[in-house]
Motif scaffolding. Structure first.
Motif, PDB file in Angstrom:
ATOM      1  N   SER A 117      68.498  44.669  85.124  1.00  0.00           N
ATOM      2  CA  SER A 117      69.119  43.354  85.229  1.00  0.00           C
ATOM      3  C   SER A 117      68.296  42.424  86.113  1.00  0.00           C
ATOM      4  CB  SER A 117      70.540  43.487  85.792  1.00  0.00           C
ATOM      5  OG  SER A 117      71.169  42.242  85.892  1.00  0.00           O
ATOM      6  N   ALA A 118      67.799  42.948  87.246  1.00  0.00           N
ATOM      7  CA  ALA A 118      66.971  42.133  88.147  1.00  0.00           C
ATOM      8  C   ALA A 118      65.658  41.744  87.464  1.00  0.00           C
ATOM      9  CB  ALA A 118      66.690  42.892  89.435  1.00  0.00           C
ATOM     10  N   GLY A 119      65.054  42.692  86.749  1.00  0.00           N
ATOM     11  CA  GLY A 119      63.820  42.389  86.037  1.00  0.00           C
ATOM     12  C   GLY A 119      64.012  41.328  84.971  1.00  0.00           C
ATOM     13  N   ASN A 120      65.121  41.438  84.217  1.00  0.00           N
ATOM     14  CA  ASN A 120      65.396  40.444  83.180  1.00  0.00           C
ATOM     15  C   ASN A 120      65.640  39.062  83.772  1.00  0.00           C
ATOM     16  OD1 ASN A 120      65.122  42.158  80.999  1.00  0.00           O
ATOM     17  ND2 ASN A 120      67.266  42.728  80.950  1.00  0.00           N
TER      18      ASN A 120
ATOM     19  N   PRO B  52      66.274  52.550  96.917  1.00  0.00           N
ATOM     20  CA  PRO B  52      67.505  53.103  97.491  1.00  0.00           C
ATOM     21  C   PRO B  52      68.651  53.260  96.504  1.00  0.00           C
ATOM     22  CG  PRO B  52      66.561  51.451  98.948  1.00  0.00           C
ATOM     23  CD  PRO B  52      65.808  51.360  97.651  1.00  0.00           C
ATOM     24  N   ILE B  53      68.679  52.462  95.435  1.00  0.00           N
ATOM     25  CA  ILE B  53      69.795  52.554  94.492  1.00  0.00           C
ATOM     26  C   ILE B  53      69.463  53.417  93.278  1.00  0.00           C
ATOM     27  CG2 ILE B  53      70.726  50.310  95.165  1.00  0.00           C
ATOM     28  CD1 ILE B  53      69.553  49.174  92.586  1.00  0.00           C
ATOM     29  N   LEU B  54      68.215  53.884  93.160  1.00  0.00           N
ATOM     30  CA  LEU B  54      67.856  54.733  92.029  1.00  0.00           C
ATOM     31  C   LEU B  54      68.267  56.181  92.252  1.00  0.00           C
ATOM     32  CD1 LEU B  54      64.306  53.456  90.960  1.00  0.00           C
ATOM     33  CD2 LEU B  54      66.489  53.087  89.809  1.00  0.00           C
ATOM     34  N   GLY B  55      68.175  56.657  93.470  1.00  0.00           N
ATOM     35  CA  GLY B  55      68.481  58.055  93.738  1.00  0.00           C
ATOM     36  C   GLY B  55      69.969  58.319  93.836  1.00  0.00           C
TER      37      GLY B  55
ATOM     38  N   GLY C 155      71.826  52.514  89.121  1.00  0.00           N
ATOM     39  CA  GLY C 155      70.624  51.982  89.748  1.00  0.00           C
ATOM     40  C   GLY C 155      69.638  51.467  88.723  1.00  0.00           C
ATOM     41  N   HIS C 156      69.470  52.208  87.638  1.00  0.00           N
ATOM     42  CA  HIS C 156      68.541  51.775  86.590  1.00  0.00           C
ATOM     43  C   HIS C 156      69.014  50.486  85.948  1.00  0.00           C
ATOM     44  CE1 HIS C 156      66.501  52.072  82.562  1.00  0.00           C
ATOM     45  NE2 HIS C 156      65.487  52.260  83.388  1.00  0.00           N
TER      46      HIS C 156
END
Length: 272
Positions: free
Chosen positions: A222-225, A207-210, A216-217
């Motif tokens: 940040s979440a992945g790290n 939802p935050i990429l589009g 969003g990216h």
């Protein structure tokens, strides 16, 4: 910093401070849909918006430094254990097990039950799609139980189910909140966690990429790290699900695609 990034000047920093943003992490977990309109109401709105874009571009361009492969292998061999799922259909794909300090993408209920049964410590299940099923996990646990009586089985089941913590989340910001709370508990040694599951990470990110440009990216990175940091620093197996979507010529592909893949390439990850 102003010499290199003139848009991030004292006025921009004061603006961020007025929104409770004092660190890069504060910035990333702040709701951009509220921040940009607020910036638009300020006298220097265009410059503030450009400053927001510049911060996002800076974060998006950051990468952790290359690490020595010998050191990574030695760390994995000496300090990271494995968690077998005891599941014939999955274990061969993972070379036998989940590995502490790594992030793995997979389907989760079997992993939750198997790790709860086979290892001491808690399992944290972050549920974004109402997929957590306590009855199904209890059923799996009963199937692999070796208790001598119904009473012993019920007592063992109660203990195992108490070690499974489920946290429902509905957007990326609540995911950050849960992960930060968990990290505080781990730092203060308030709990011992063997397995952290995020099901489904893609439903929080898409939802935050589009339409949000680099924001969003940057949140996804940040979440992945943060997941990788928790996995490595506290020797926790992190298991993440990513649903499939239609690709070319009727094929399927992971929903987060190359953007998500690139998040892992500079770090130790077990990806399925």
């Amino acid at each position: 910093m102003e010499d290199k990034y003139p848009l991030i000047d004292s006025n921009f920093q004061d603006f961020c401070g007025s929104c409770g943003i004092f660190t890069v992490e504060d910035f990333l977990i702040h709701d951009l849909n509220a921040l940009i309109p607020f910036a638009g109401k300020q006298p220097n709105s265009e410059r503030l918006k450009q400053g927001i874009d510049q911060v996002l571009s800076i974060v998006d361009g950051l990468h952790r430094p290359w690490l020595n492969g010998v050191e990574l292998l030695k760390d994995a061999q000496e300090h990271k254990q494995t968690l077998s799922l005891a599941y014939e259909g999955i274990d061969p794909l993972l070379n036998g097990a989940l590995r502490e300090g790594f992030v793995t993408e997979l389907v989760c209920l079997q992993a939750t039950a198997s790790v709860a049964k086979g290892y001491a410590g808690h399992i944290v299940f972050i549920d974004s799609g109402n997929s957590f099923s306590a009855p199904r996990i209890a059923q799996i646990l009963n199937q692999i139980s070796h208790a001598s009586s119904i009473q012993d089985n019920n007592e063992a089941l109660h203990i195992l189910m108490e070690n499974i913590w489920c946290y429902p989340v509905f957007d990326i910001f609540s995911l950050f909140d849960v992960l930060h709370q968990l990290e505080l508990k781990l730092k203060s040694q308030m709990c011992s966690v063997r397995l952290l599951i995020v099901d489904s990470f893609s439903s929080l990110i898409i939802p935050i990429l589009g339409g949000n440009g680099p924001y969003g990216h940057a949140l996804m990175i940040s979440a992945g790290n943060l997941l990788k940091k928790i996995a490595h620093e506290y020797s926790i197996s992190v298991l993440v699900t990513n649903h499939m979507v239609a690709g070319e010529n009727g094929s399927t592909k992971p929903a987060l695609g190359e953007s998500w893949k690139s998040c892992w390439e500079s770090n130790k990850v077990q990806d399925l």
